[in-house]
Design a protein around this motif. Structure first.
Motif, PDB file in Angstrom:
ATOM      1  N   ASN A  99       0.806  -1.266   0.088  1.00 23.11           N
ATOM      2  CA  ASN A  99      -0.052  -0.105   0.120  1.00 23.11           C
ATOM      3  C   ASN A  99       0.870   1.242   0.177  1.00 23.11           C
ATOM      4  O   ASN A  99       1.659   1.617   0.897  1.00 23.11           O
ATOM      5  CB  ASN A  99      -0.801   0.046   1.169  1.00 23.11           C
ATOM      6  CG  ASN A  99      -1.676   1.223   1.300  1.00 23.11           C
ATOM      7  OD1 ASN A  99      -1.694   2.364   0.645  1.00 23.11           O
ATOM      8  ND2 ASN A  99      -2.784   0.950   1.991  1.00 23.11           N
ATOM      9  N   SER A 158      -3.759   9.737   8.193  1.00 19.25           N
ATOM     10  CA  SER A 158      -3.373  10.340   6.798  1.00 19.25           C
ATOM     11  C   SER A 158      -3.801   9.101   5.572  1.00 19.25           C
ATOM     12  O   SER A 158      -3.424   7.844   6.086  1.00 19.25           O
ATOM     13  CB  SER A 158      -1.992  10.645   6.701  1.00 19.25           C
ATOM     14  OG  SER A 158      -1.070   9.511   6.584  1.00 19.25           O
ATOM     15  N   GLN A 159      -4.101   9.629   4.589  1.00 20.45           N
ATOM     16  CA  GLN A 159      -4.484   8.489   3.686  1.00 20.45           C
ATOM     17  C   GLN A 159      -3.005   8.710   2.733  1.00 20.45           C
ATOM     18  O   GLN A 159      -3.172   8.122   1.405  1.00 20.45           O
ATOM     19  CB  GLN A 159      -5.641   9.261   2.676  1.00 20.45           C
ATOM     20  CG  GLN A 159      -6.908   9.051   3.722  1.00 20.45           C
ATOM     21  CD  GLN A 159      -7.025   7.648   4.083  1.00 20.45           C
ATOM     22  OE1 GLN A 159      -7.279   6.836   3.546  1.00 20.45           O
ATOM     23  NE2 GLN A 159      -7.361   7.536   5.676  1.00 20.45           N
ATOM     24  N   GLY A 160      -2.094   9.002   2.810  1.00 23.88           N
ATOM     25  CA  GLY A 160      -0.982   9.185   2.106  1.00 23.88           C
ATOM     26  C   GLY A 160      -0.984  10.121   1.140  1.00 23.88           C
ATOM     27  O   GLY A 160      -0.345   9.751  -0.008  1.00 23.88           O
ATOM     28  N   THR A 194      -0.626  19.021   2.992  1.00 25.03           N
ATOM     29  CA  THR A 194      -1.235  17.919   4.111  1.00 25.03           C
ATOM     30  C   THR A 194      -0.405  18.205   5.422  1.00 25.03           C
ATOM     31  O   THR A 194      -0.648  17.164   6.249  1.00 25.03           O
ATOM     32  CB  THR A 194      -0.803  16.542   3.483  1.00 25.03           C
ATOM     33  OG1 THR A 194       0.787  16.482   3.365  1.00 25.03           O
ATOM     34  CG2 THR A 194      -1.477  16.247   2.054  1.00 25.03           C
ATOM     35  N   ALA A 217       0.320   4.201   0.633  1.00 23.15           N
ATOM     36  CA  ALA A 217      -0.127   5.137   1.798  1.00 23.15           C
ATOM     37  C   ALA A 217       0.784   4.661   2.825  1.00 23.15           C
ATOM     38  O   ALA A 217       1.092   5.460   3.671  1.00 23.15           O
ATOM     39  CB  ALA A 217      -1.697   5.178   1.978  1.00 23.15           C
ATOM     40  N   GLN A 271       4.042   5.920   2.545  1.00 22.35           N
ATOM     41  CA  GLN A 271       4.225   7.492   2.985  1.00 22.35           C
ATOM     42  C   GLN A 271       4.192   7.686   4.140  1.00 22.35           C
ATOM     43  O   GLN A 271       4.791   8.645   4.966  1.00 22.35           O
ATOM     44  CB  GLN A 271       3.099   7.901   2.234  1.00 22.35           C
ATOM     45  CG  GLN A 271       3.557   8.037   0.642  1.00 22.35           C
ATOM     46  CD  GLN A 271       2.409   9.018  -0.076  1.00 22.35           C
ATOM     47  OE1 GLN A 271       1.309   9.195   0.388  1.00 22.35           O
ATOM     48  NE2 GLN A 271       2.849   9.295  -1.358  1.00 22.35           N
ATOM     49  N   ARG A 272       3.499   6.724   5.023  1.00 20.55           N
ATOM     50  CA  ARG A 272       3.128   6.785   6.739  1.00 20.55           C
ATOM     51  C   ARG A 272       4.574   6.383   7.311  1.00 20.55           C
ATOM     52  O   ARG A 272       5.251   7.038   8.004  1.00 20.55           O
ATOM     53  CB  ARG A 272       2.307   6.069   7.325  1.00 20.55           C
ATOM     54  CG  ARG A 272       0.831   6.568   7.133  1.00 20.55           C
ATOM     55  CD  ARG A 272      -0.092   5.634   7.719  1.00 20.55           C
ATOM     56  NE  ARG A 272      -1.535   5.838   6.948  1.00 20.55           N
ATOM     57  CZ  ARG A 272      -2.120   4.787   6.120  1.00 20.55           C
ATOM     58  NH1 ARG A 272      -1.629   3.848   5.980  1.00 20.55           N
ATOM     59  NH2 ARG A 272      -3.337   5.212   5.782  1.00 20.55           N
TER      60      ARG A 272
END
Length: 182
Positions: free
Chosen positions: A66, A103-105, A112, A68, A71-72
């Motif tokens: 994923n 967060s959704q990435g 953001t 996202a 990115q997390r």
């Protein structure tokens, strides 16, 4: 663990090194230490199940599927650096981890909240890491280099970007990014 399992684990860790800059076990252990987390809390912030986190750490799984979540991971790496340099307190870090968890990435290029404290804009390193993450989430470094080699005769500048951001070191990519901003 038999020889085939050991070989598969070694291969997964090598892929992780190519995709994420280091094996995920080392990266996740550092985040756990730097941010004062346990594995269950890290998994929750990242949006992974605890077994999936364990499989990634042990090399039973190579890739974070994923984007996202990738990115997390990067957001947590940035946060850990800010905690280490004292620009974010432990209490602020806890609040920021909740924001990261939700967060959704989204892209760092949108507003953001992933900004540096001084300028209000994403840091060059953060932008570069997101570009690297994006490229590495769609292809392995070797595949990116093969694509760059294919493009080089007709599109040398694009080939250079693929090599630098898709398979190069972050420091080199930051230097490239800064040299091409005007």
């Amino acid at each position: 663990m038999d020889a085939a399992q050991q070989e598969a684990t070694a291969r997964a860790r090598e892929l992780q090194r190519n995709w994420y800059g280091e094996p995920l076990g080392a990266l996740f252990r550092r985040l756990i230490d730097d941010l004062g987390l346990n594995q269950a809390r890290l998994a929750a912030v990242l949006g992974l199940s605890a077994p999936m986190l364990s499989q990634l750490m042990s090399g039973q799984r190579a890739k974070i599927g994923n984007p996202a979540v990738v990115q997390r991971v990067q957001a947590l790496q940035d946060l850990a650096g800010q905690v280490a340099d004292g620009s974010v307190s432990a209490g602020e870090a806890t609040d920021r981890m909740e924001e990261i968890k939700k967060s959704q990435g989204g892209s760092v290029l949108s507003n953001t909240g992933s900004t540096s404290a001084s300028s209000g804009a994403p840091t060059v390193r953060r932008v570069v890491r997101e570009i690297q993450s994006l490229l590495r989430s769609v292809a392995a470094a070797g595949d990116i280099i093969d694509a760059a080699d294919t493009l080089a005769p007709t599109h040398p500048e694009l080939a250079e970007c693929l090599r630098v951001y898709g398979a190069g070191r972050t420091a080199d990519a930051v230097a490239h990014y800064e040299a091409h901003q005007s």
